[in-house]
Write a protein that holds these residues in place. Sequence first.
Motif, mmCIF file in Angstrom:
data_model
loop_
_atom_site.group_PDB
_atom_site.id
_atom_site.type_symbol
_atom_site.label_atom_id
_atom_site.label_comp_id
_atom_site.label_asym_id
_atom_site.label_seq_id
_atom_site.Cartn_x
_atom_site.Cartn_y
_atom_site.Cartn_z
ATOM 1 N N ASP A 150 0.124 -45.581 38.690
ATOM 2 C CA ASP A 150 0.287 -45.185 37.287
ATOM 3 C C ASP A 150 -1.028 -45.242 36.511
ATOM 4 N N GLY A 151 -2.131 -45.495 37.202
ATOM 5 C CA GLY A 151 -3.428 -45.544 36.528
ATOM 6 C C GLY A 151 -3.763 -46.899 35.943
ATOM 7 N N HIS A 152 -2.916 -47.918 36.196
ATOM 8 C CA HIS A 152 -3.281 -49.253 35.681
ATOM 9 C C HIS A 152 -4.412 -49.841 36.505
ATOM 10 N N THR A 153 -5.142 -50.737 35.882
ATOM 11 C CA THR A 153 -6.149 -51.493 36.613
ATOM 12 C C THR A 153 -6.148 -52.919 36.085
ATOM 13 N N GLU A 213 -6.260 -37.675 37.884
ATOM 14 C CA GLU A 213 -6.117 -37.763 36.421
ATOM 15 C C GLU A 213 -7.222 -38.611 35.802
ATOM 16 N N VAL A 214 -7.485 -39.750 36.432
ATOM 17 C CA VAL A 214 -8.460 -40.687 35.852
ATOM 18 C C VAL A 214 -9.873 -40.131 35.924
ATOM 19 N N LEU A 215 -10.213 -39.532 37.063
ATOM 20 C CA LEU A 215 -11.609 -39.129 37.257
ATOM 21 C C LEU A 215 -11.893 -37.680 36.865
ATOM 22 N N ALA A 216 -10.870 -36.827 36.944
ATOM 23 C CA ALA A 216 -11.148 -35.414 36.672
ATOM 24 C C ALA A 216 -10.326 -34.878 35.508
ATOM 25 N N GLY A 217 -9.418 -35.701 34.982
ATOM 26 C CA GLY A 217 -8.574 -35.223 33.894
ATOM 27 C C GLY A 217 -9.164 -35.555 32.523
ATOM 28 N N GLU A 223 -2.796 -43.793 28.277
ATOM 29 C CA GLU A 223 -1.947 -43.477 29.432
ATOM 30 C C GLU A 223 -2.601 -43.873 30.759
ATOM 31 N N LEU A 224 -3.920 -43.872 30.773
ATOM 32 C CA LEU A 224 -4.655 -44.118 32.026
ATOM 33 C C LEU A 224 -5.627 -45.277 31.819
ATOM 34 N N ARG A 228 -10.347 -46.895 30.709
ATOM 35 C CA ARG A 228 -10.946 -47.810 29.715
ATOM 36 C C ARG A 228 -12.118 -48.587 30.308
ATOM 37 N N ILE A 229 -12.281 -48.476 31.605
ATOM 38 C CA ILE A 229 -13.377 -49.197 32.261
ATOM 39 C C ILE A 229 -14.601 -48.290 32.252
ATOM 40 N N ARG A 230 -15.514 -48.614 31.342
ATOM 41 C CA ARG A 230 -16.730 -47.815 31.190
ATOM 42 C C ARG A 230 -17.873 -48.781 30.879
ATOM 43 N N PRO A 231 -18.497 -49.322 31.930
ATOM 44 C CA PRO A 231 -19.539 -50.333 31.709
ATOM 45 C C PRO A 231 -20.595 -49.846 30.716
#
Length: 251
Positions: A150-153, A213-217, A223-224, A228-231
């Motif tokens: 589901d895109g959680h981390t 979705e996370v990398l190319a959407g 939702e993803l 939110r992880i963007r150092p």
Amino acid sequence: MRTQRPRLHIFADAAAVTQFAAERITTLAHSAVAGRNRFTLALAGGGTPLGLYKQLAAWPARDYFPWPQTHIFWGDERCVPPDDSGSNYYQARRTLLDHVPVPRTQVHRIPGELEPHKAAGLYTSVLRRQAEPGAGWPRLDVVLLGMGRDGHTASLFPGTIAPEERTSAVMVVTADYDDRPAQRISLTPRVFNDAQHVIFLVTGADKAPAVKEVLAGKYRPKELPAQRIRPRFGTLTWLLDEAAAAQLEQA
Ligand code: 6PG
């Protein structure tokens, strides 16, 4: 916010992901120790990194890794006792920590057996004690993360973005995912995004739609959560097997 594009590495299978990750983390550990005589590593939960933990516990990593200078943290924990098989600490202990000479005083686990807000408060204090003077948390050398279908981390789940994500280092989360414990404690993106190196390990065909979705959407951080992880200053690397990257390559 200044962020870098993620670096993607796609491997034939999960074993190749594991091999590369073990070598990369070992290199980063030595370079951190050469600079500050200390290496800080936040482990991920879930099943994906267990092969990596076993690899780090085996020769040659076991003997060449700077374990005496290594401090271990967790990105998240499930609210269960440390000897419960659902505990992220338990899984890391069984696969890695029981087999390497990392000093026990340098294993900073999240106390999942305590009342969750108390555990989050205690871990906040642990992070502060391990930080540079005046900082709220250490700038971790390496953060390992996984991602759910589901895109959680870590324990950042789709839905709303909790205010604590912007105000705290550690937060309490309730979320159902598979049959895993729903009550959880997570570091927040404030801590993850201060790291020097964030490395996602994602394998398997069931993750392919979320990877796409996370990398190319579009950027849809609610939702993803993995988006939110963007150092802010560090690197962001995704290590994928071909199955997880399958839809990405067609995107
Ligand atoms: C946890 C996690 C979580 C995990 C993903 C992927 O405690 O459950 O840290 O974010 O990394 O759910 O889990 P798998 O590797 O098992 O697919």
